[in-house]
Motif scaffolding. Sequence first.
Motif, short mmCIF file in Angstrom:
data_model
loop_
_atom_site.label_atom_id
_atom_site.label_comp_id
_atom_site.label_asym_id
_atom_site.label_seq_id
_atom_site.Cartn_x
_atom_site.Cartn_y
_atom_site.Cartn_z
N GLY A 25 0.81 -1.21 0.00
CA GLY A 25 0.00 0.00 0.00
C GLY A 25 0.84 1.26 0.00
N ILE A 26 1.91 1.26 0.79
CA ILE A 26 2.77 2.44 0.91
C ILE A 26 3.54 2.71 -0.39
CG2 ILE A 26 4.82 3.37 2.08
CD1 ILE A 26 3.89 1.81 4.60
N LEU A 27 4.08 1.65 -0.98
CA LEU A 27 4.92 1.80 -2.18
C LEU A 27 4.12 1.72 -3.48
CD1 LEU A 27 7.96 -0.41 -1.11
CD2 LEU A 27 7.73 2.08 -0.93
N LYS A 28 2.84 1.35 -3.37
CA LYS A 28 1.95 1.24 -4.54
C LYS A 28 2.49 0.24 -5.58
CE LYS A 28 -0.83 4.61 -3.15
NZ LYS A 28 -0.25 4.91 -1.83
N LEU A 205 14.18 0.38 9.21
CA LEU A 205 13.19 1.47 9.19
C LEU A 205 11.80 0.97 9.58
CD1 LEU A 205 14.11 2.97 5.70
CD2 LEU A 205 14.79 3.87 7.94
N PRO A 206 11.17 1.61 10.57
CA PRO A 206 9.77 1.28 10.86
C PRO A 206 8.89 1.67 9.67
CG PRO A 206 10.76 2.59 12.63
CD PRO A 206 11.70 2.63 11.48
N LEU A 207 7.75 1.03 9.53
CA LEU A 207 6.86 1.32 8.40
C LEU A 207 6.44 2.79 8.36
CD1 LEU A 207 4.60 -1.87 8.47
CD2 LEU A 207 6.26 -1.25 6.71
N SER A 208 6.27 3.40 9.53
CA SER A 208 5.86 4.81 9.56
C SER A 208 6.91 5.71 8.93
CB SER A 208 5.60 5.25 11.01
OG SER A 208 6.76 5.05 11.81
N VAL A 214 8.50 8.08 1.56
CA VAL A 214 7.84 8.01 0.25
C VAL A 214 7.17 9.34 -0.07
CG1 VAL A 214 5.96 6.92 -1.05
CG2 VAL A 214 7.54 5.50 0.27
N LYS A 215 6.51 9.92 0.93
CA LYS A 215 5.84 11.22 0.73
C LYS A 215 6.85 12.32 0.41
CE LYS A 215 1.92 10.24 3.80
NZ LYS A 215 1.30 10.52 5.12
N GLU A 216 8.05 12.23 1.05
CA GLU A 216 9.07 13.26 0.86
C GLU A 216 9.93 12.99 -0.38
OE1 GLU A 216 11.20 12.98 4.49
OE2 GLU A 216 9.69 14.05 5.68
#
Length: 299
Positions: A25-28, A205-208, A214-216
Amino acid sequence: MYNGIINIYKEAGFTSHDVVAKLRGILKQKKIGHTGTLDPDAVGVLPVCLGSATKLCDMLTDKSKEYRVRFLLGRTTDTQDSSGQVLTQSPVTVTEAQVTAVIHSFLGDYDQVPPMYSAIKVDGKRLYQLAREGKEIERKSRQVHIEYIHIEELALPEIAMVVGCSKGTYIRTLCHDIGQELGCGAVMTHLERSRVGEFLMEEALPLSEVEQMVKEGTIDGHILPVERIFADYRKVTVDDRFRKLIDNGNAFYEDMIMESGACIDGESVRVYSQDNRFYGIFAYSSYEKRFKPVKMFME
């Protein structure tokens, strides 16, 4: 699509599959795989392969591992950790010297019987599924290797230690076996995987944090390229005249490479084109005088 390996810190309460699902979901992207299961209550290093690096999953599970573990003498449970149903309770009368001697007796190779609460498949069914149905079946022992054990704290009945071991080693079973050898039983109370091969806890790295990066737009710097895993392999460059062979994943002969020097039978090498594109791992056959593909990583 992201291609490479990312060092994830798995937090308590997540399964390894949960981590993969959340990263998708995070990396699409769908093409993601982990490199070795950690119990839901355990924390620590979980290398995750992305894109073309998913071909590495089976190779990374072979890497040696390091764990920090705490366990308690005088009790056994059906899961061999503190989350399970208590089976026995016994007084702890052993001395620190006895405990130290028994712990160190597990160094080297030893035959370990996998626990019922594990992901090993028997006749197409996971052992933990059978265990939840109240079934217990005979399991074959497997040889594992304990490279080192450093006792960090000995405050009986509690013990803390650092263990370096081979793939396939169950640390809670090691604690259980130590307890059995001491005659009082033992249960694991905390487990942290601090290293998998070259992947260290300090860099996990924690998922958060991954989500924020990814956003940055800064996540790329934390994804290890596939070829770095094979940094100790010799580099071989194929002459551009024969590039079509590696473009199609075919073997090539030793006189088609740019480098000079003797080729060693069975040697695995990193293969590149002249423009420095990494293709994969090939092994040399002195009988055939050519390099044959082992793992290809082109997209």
